[in-house]
Design a protein around this motif. Structure first.
Motif, PDB file in Angstrom:
ATOM      1  N   TYR A  33       9.706   0.480 -62.851  1.00 42.69           N
ATOM      2  CA  TYR A  33       8.370  -0.140 -62.815  1.00 42.69           C
ATOM      3  C   TYR A  33       7.769  -0.047 -64.218  1.00 42.69           C
ATOM      4  O   TYR A  33       7.552   1.065 -64.724  1.00 42.69           O
ATOM      5  N   ASP A  34       7.505  -1.194 -64.845  1.00 37.38           N
ATOM      6  CA  ASP A  34       7.080  -1.160 -66.254  1.00 37.38           C
ATOM      7  C   ASP A  34       6.137  -2.331 -66.531  1.00 37.38           C
ATOM      8  O   ASP A  34       6.360  -3.461 -66.079  1.00 37.38           O
ATOM      9  N   ALA A  35       5.102  -2.068 -67.314  1.00 36.60           N
ATOM     10  CA  ALA A  35       4.098  -3.104 -67.639  1.00 36.60           C
ATOM     11  C   ALA A  35       4.578  -4.038 -68.756  1.00 36.60           C
ATOM     12  O   ALA A  35       3.912  -5.031 -69.055  1.00 36.60           O
ATOM     13  N   LEU A  36       5.693  -3.709 -69.392  1.00 44.57           N
ATOM     14  CA  LEU A  36       6.207  -4.495 -70.527  1.00 44.57           C
ATOM     15  C   LEU A  36       5.126  -4.697 -71.590  1.00 44.57           C
ATOM     16  O   LEU A  36       4.771  -5.820 -71.939  1.00 44.57           O
ATOM     17  N   HIS A  58       7.711  -5.674 -62.564  1.00 44.23           N
ATOM     18  CA  HIS A  58       6.757  -5.767 -63.662  1.00 44.23           C
ATOM     19  C   HIS A  58       5.381  -5.359 -63.135  1.00 44.23           C
ATOM     20  O   HIS A  58       4.794  -6.073 -62.323  1.00 44.23           O
ATOM     21  N   GLY A  59       4.889  -4.210 -63.575  1.00 39.14           N
ATOM     22  CA  GLY A  59       3.592  -3.768 -63.068  1.00 39.14           C
ATOM     23  C   GLY A  59       3.020  -2.645 -63.911  1.00 39.14           C
ATOM     24  O   GLY A  59       3.727  -1.998 -64.689  1.00 39.14           O
ATOM     25  N   ASP A  60       1.726  -2.435 -63.723  1.00 37.22           N
ATOM     26  CA  ASP A  60       0.980  -1.439 -64.499  1.00 37.22           C
ATOM     27  C   ASP A  60       0.779  -0.200 -63.619  1.00 37.22           C
ATOM     28  O   ASP A  60       0.446  -0.346 -62.435  1.00 37.22           O
ATOM     29  N   ILE A  61       0.934   0.980 -64.184  1.00 37.30           N
ATOM     30  CA  ILE A  61       0.757   2.195 -63.357  1.00 37.30           C
ATOM     31  C   ILE A  61      -0.706   2.389 -62.941  1.00 37.30           C
ATOM     32  O   ILE A  61      -1.000   3.196 -62.069  1.00 37.30           O
ATOM     33  N   ARG A  62      -1.622   1.623 -63.541  1.00 46.23           N
ATOM     34  CA  ARG A  62      -3.031   1.722 -63.106  1.00 46.23           C
ATOM     35  C   ARG A  62      -3.324   0.838 -61.899  1.00 46.23           C
ATOM     36  O   ARG A  62      -4.409   0.895 -61.337  1.00 46.23           O
ATOM     37  N   ASP A  63      -2.370  -0.004 -61.517  1.00 42.11           N
ATOM     38  CA  ASP A  63      -2.584  -0.961 -60.424  1.00 42.11           C
ATOM     39  C   ASP A  63      -2.232  -0.281 -59.092  1.00 42.11           C
ATOM     40  O   ASP A  63      -1.074  -0.229 -58.677  1.00 42.11           O
ATOM     41  N   GLN A  64      -3.262   0.248 -58.431  1.00 40.13           N
ATOM     42  CA  GLN A  64      -3.039   1.076 -57.228  1.00 40.13           C
ATOM     43  C   GLN A  64      -2.299   0.317 -56.132  1.00 40.13           C
ATOM     44  O   GLN A  64      -1.348   0.828 -55.541  1.00 40.13           O
ATOM     45  N   LYS A  66      -0.359  -2.316 -56.272  1.00 39.00           N
ATOM     46  CA  LYS A  66       1.038  -2.647 -56.606  1.00 39.00           C
ATOM     47  C   LYS A  66       1.941  -1.399 -56.565  1.00 39.00           C
ATOM     48  O   LYS A  66       3.082  -1.461 -56.102  1.00 39.00           O
ATOM     49  N   ILE A  67       1.403  -0.307 -57.026  1.00 33.69           N
ATOM     50  CA  ILE A  67       2.180   0.954 -56.961  1.00 33.69           C
ATOM     51  C   ILE A  67       2.444   1.311 -55.497  1.00 33.69           C
ATOM     52  O   ILE A  67       3.578   1.632 -55.107  1.00 33.69           O
ATOM     53  N   GLU A  68       1.404   1.222 -54.682  1.00 29.49           N
ATOM     54  CA  GLU A  68       1.568   1.587 -53.269  1.00 29.49           C
ATOM     55  C   GLU A  68       2.609   0.683 -52.592  1.00 29.49           C
ATOM     56  O   GLU A  68       3.503   1.154 -51.886  1.00 29.49           O
ATOM     57  N   LYS A  69       2.488  -0.624 -52.837  1.00 26.89           N
ATOM     58  CA  LYS A  69       3.424  -1.584 -52.261  1.00 26.89           C
ATOM     59  C   LYS A  69       4.868  -1.258 -52.703  1.00 26.89           C
ATOM     60  O   LYS A  69       5.806  -1.254 -51.906  1.00 26.89           O
ATOM     61  N   THR A  70       5.017  -0.967 -53.988  1.00 31.10           N
ATOM     62  CA  THR A  70       6.348  -0.659 -54.539  1.00 31.10           C
ATOM     63  C   THR A  70       6.942   0.589 -53.878  1.00 31.10           C
ATOM     64  O   THR A  70       8.114   0.623 -53.499  1.00 31.10           O
ATOM     65  N   LEU A  71       6.109   1.611 -53.740  1.00 32.91           N
ATOM     66  CA  LEU A  71       6.597   2.868 -53.148  1.00 32.91           C
ATOM     67  C   LEU A  71       6.987   2.662 -51.680  1.00 32.91           C
ATOM     68  O   LEU A  71       8.041   3.132 -51.233  1.00 32.91           O
ATOM     69  N   VAL A  72       6.148   1.915 -50.949  1.00 31.64           N
ATOM     70  CA  VAL A  72       6.410   1.719 -49.506  1.00 31.64           C
ATOM     71  C   VAL A  72       7.627   0.821 -49.301  1.00 31.64           C
ATOM     72  O   VAL A  72       8.567   1.173 -48.586  1.00 31.64           O
ATOM     73  N   GLU A  73       7.611  -0.337 -49.952  1.00 32.65           N
ATOM     74  CA  GLU A  73       8.679  -1.328 -49.701  1.00 32.65           C
ATOM     75  C   GLU A  73      10.059  -0.811 -50.072  1.00 32.65           C
ATOM     76  O   GLU A  73      11.059  -1.210 -49.494  1.00 32.65           O
ATOM     77  N   LEU A 110      -0.302   9.845 -59.252  1.00 31.87           N
ATOM     78  CA  LEU A 110      -0.362  11.096 -58.486  1.00 31.87           C
ATOM     79  C   LEU A 110      -1.059  10.877 -57.146  1.00 31.87           C
ATOM     80  O   LEU A 110      -0.567  11.300 -56.093  1.00 31.87           O
ATOM     81  N   ALA A 111      -2.212  10.189 -57.189  1.00 29.33           N
ATOM     82  CA  ALA A 111      -3.002   9.993 -55.974  1.00 29.33           C
ATOM     83  C   ALA A 111      -2.226   9.155 -54.959  1.00 29.33           C
ATOM     84  O   ALA A 111      -2.209   9.464 -53.759  1.00 29.33           O
ATOM     85  N   THR A 112      -1.541   8.122 -55.437  1.00 25.41           N
ATOM     86  CA  THR A 112      -0.803   7.250 -54.526  1.00 25.41           C
ATOM     87  C   THR A 112       0.426   7.983 -53.978  1.00 25.41           C
ATOM     88  O   THR A 112       0.743   7.885 -52.787  1.00 25.41           O
TER      89      THR A 112
END
Ligand code: NAD
Ligand code: DAU
Length: 338
Positions: A33-36, A58-64, A66-73, A110-112
């Protein structure tokens, strides 16, 4: 654990780590997962295009969300956070970006991860959080007081405190590694070693800050990757592990060695105005990881630097791509006042 999220895996250490992990572990899914940002480069991952065990997002670690979706999926079990703004000089020009990614982004991860019950969270930190040493002082241990001196190291130290707090307050299984300076393939050529190699190839001057007597402890990136994976698999929850190269060297000696390896003489050396707040010396005591996890560096600097120069000489297109456009104008602006 089979499904791992690696953030910042299109950057220097992250890309080397993703490749290391895919070589090392057959039964694994690496979600990268990287914002490039300017420092992230998909070309560094081009050899993984057909690799089914690697997914790039392609994503930003500040995007809650998108991070959640990535972790779940992707049914992620463990997170290794490399994503960061990593260049000290840029942090002096623009500290805000460093707080945003390195602090706010890490907090969001961390929170997610906590919300979703992620089993293990490893934060990739740096020896720079310990500050600077004089020539007589003993090397940093994990108990050395944190004294960051640059906006970059202050942002990394803040992230470390958050990681510690999530372990202490919420019982999350977290770990922190603090490593010395890395070198090797795929490093963005704003950092000292690839900058020096690139300039030597082009016959351009090499800017040495101040008197060039600052000391860094250089570690070959693959050794760092091996240490990170050992800590992730076997490290004790809540602990910090120092990682170092046992290879302290002054900047001027480093530059002379690289020039010689590239077949150039010292006439390319140009002493320029020092970096504001420049840390004088870093040195890492890594006896904890050596004793507890049986890790020590495998590559010595003499052979590591030769293979690094060889890699850059065989990958001139990769370098040329990065030294054009936005980076070139930043570089020219930065050195115009020096
Ligand atoms: P790098 O600058 O080469 O790569 C950073 C990567 O993070 C890039 O791919 C970039 O696109 C990505 N990124 C930046 N902001 C992001 C965001 N908001 N969301 C998602 N991705 C983002 O850095 P590096 O040298 O590979 O360092 C990796 C990590 O290791 C950093 O955390 C750094 O602090 C740490 N570290 C580096 C060294 C070193 O010598 N390079 C030594 C010790 C520790
Ligand atoms: O110690 C770990 C850290 O190492 C990481 O946390 C950082 O992400 C990484 O960038 C690196 O930080 P440094 O500031 O030590 O690395 P850099 O390559 O920028 O510089 C290495 C040394 O060389 C440092 O003393 C500054 C000096 N230097 C650097 C550049 C770019 C020069 O003299 N001239 C230069 O042009």
């Amino acid at each position: 654990m089979k499904n791992i999220l690696v953030t910042g895996g299109a950057g220097f250490i992250g890309a080397n780590f993703v490749k290391y992990l895919l070589r090392k572990q057959r039964d694994i899914l690496v979600v990268n997962y990287d914002a490039l940002t300017y420092a992230g480069n998909l070309e560094s991952l081009s050899d993984l295009l057909e690799e089914k065990r690697h997914i790039f997002i392609h994503g930003d670690i500040r995007d809650q969300s998108k991070i959640e979706k990535t972790l779940v999926e992707n049914q992620i079990e463990g997170v290794i956070n490399f994503a960061a703004e990593s260049h000290v000089d840029r942090s002096i020009d623009n500290p805000g970006e460093f707080i945003q990614t390195n602090v706010v982004g890490t907090l969001n991860l961390l929170a997610t991860a906590r919300k979703l019950g992620i089993k293990r969270f490893l934060q990739i930190s740096t020896d720079e959080v310990y500050g600077s040493l004089s020539s007589e002082e003993a090397a940093f241990t994990e108990d050395t007081q944190i004294r960051p001196n640059s906006p970059y190291s202050a942002s990394k130290a803040s992230a470390d405190h958050l990681v510690r707090a999530y372990h202490h307050t919420f019982g999350m299984d977290t770990l922190i590694t603090r490593c010395s300076n890395n070198y090797g393939p795929l490093q963005f050529p704003e950092k000292m070693i690839p900058l020096c190699i690139n300039n030597a190839f082009c016959g351009k001057k090499i800017p040495v800050y101040g008197d060039g007597m600052q000391i860094r402890d250089w570690l070959y990136v693959e050794d760092h990757c091996e240490a990170i994976w050992k800590v992730f698999l076997k490290g004790k929850s809540g602990e910090v592990y120092n990682i170092g190269g046992d290879n302290q060297m002054t900047n001027i000696d480093l530059v002379r060695t690289i020039l010689k390896t590239c077949g150039r003489d010292d006439s390319l050396i140009s002493f320029v105005k020092d970096r504001p707040g420049h840390d004088r010396r870093y040195a890492i005591n890594f006896s904890k990881i050596k004793k507890e996890l049986d890790w020590k560096p495998k590559h010595d600097f003499a052979s590591g630097i030769v293979s690094t120069v060889k890699w850059y000489s065989e990958n001139r297109e990769w370098l040329d791509h990065l030294t054009s456009g936005e980076y070139k104008s930043y570089y020219e602006k930065m050195y115009s006042g020096r």
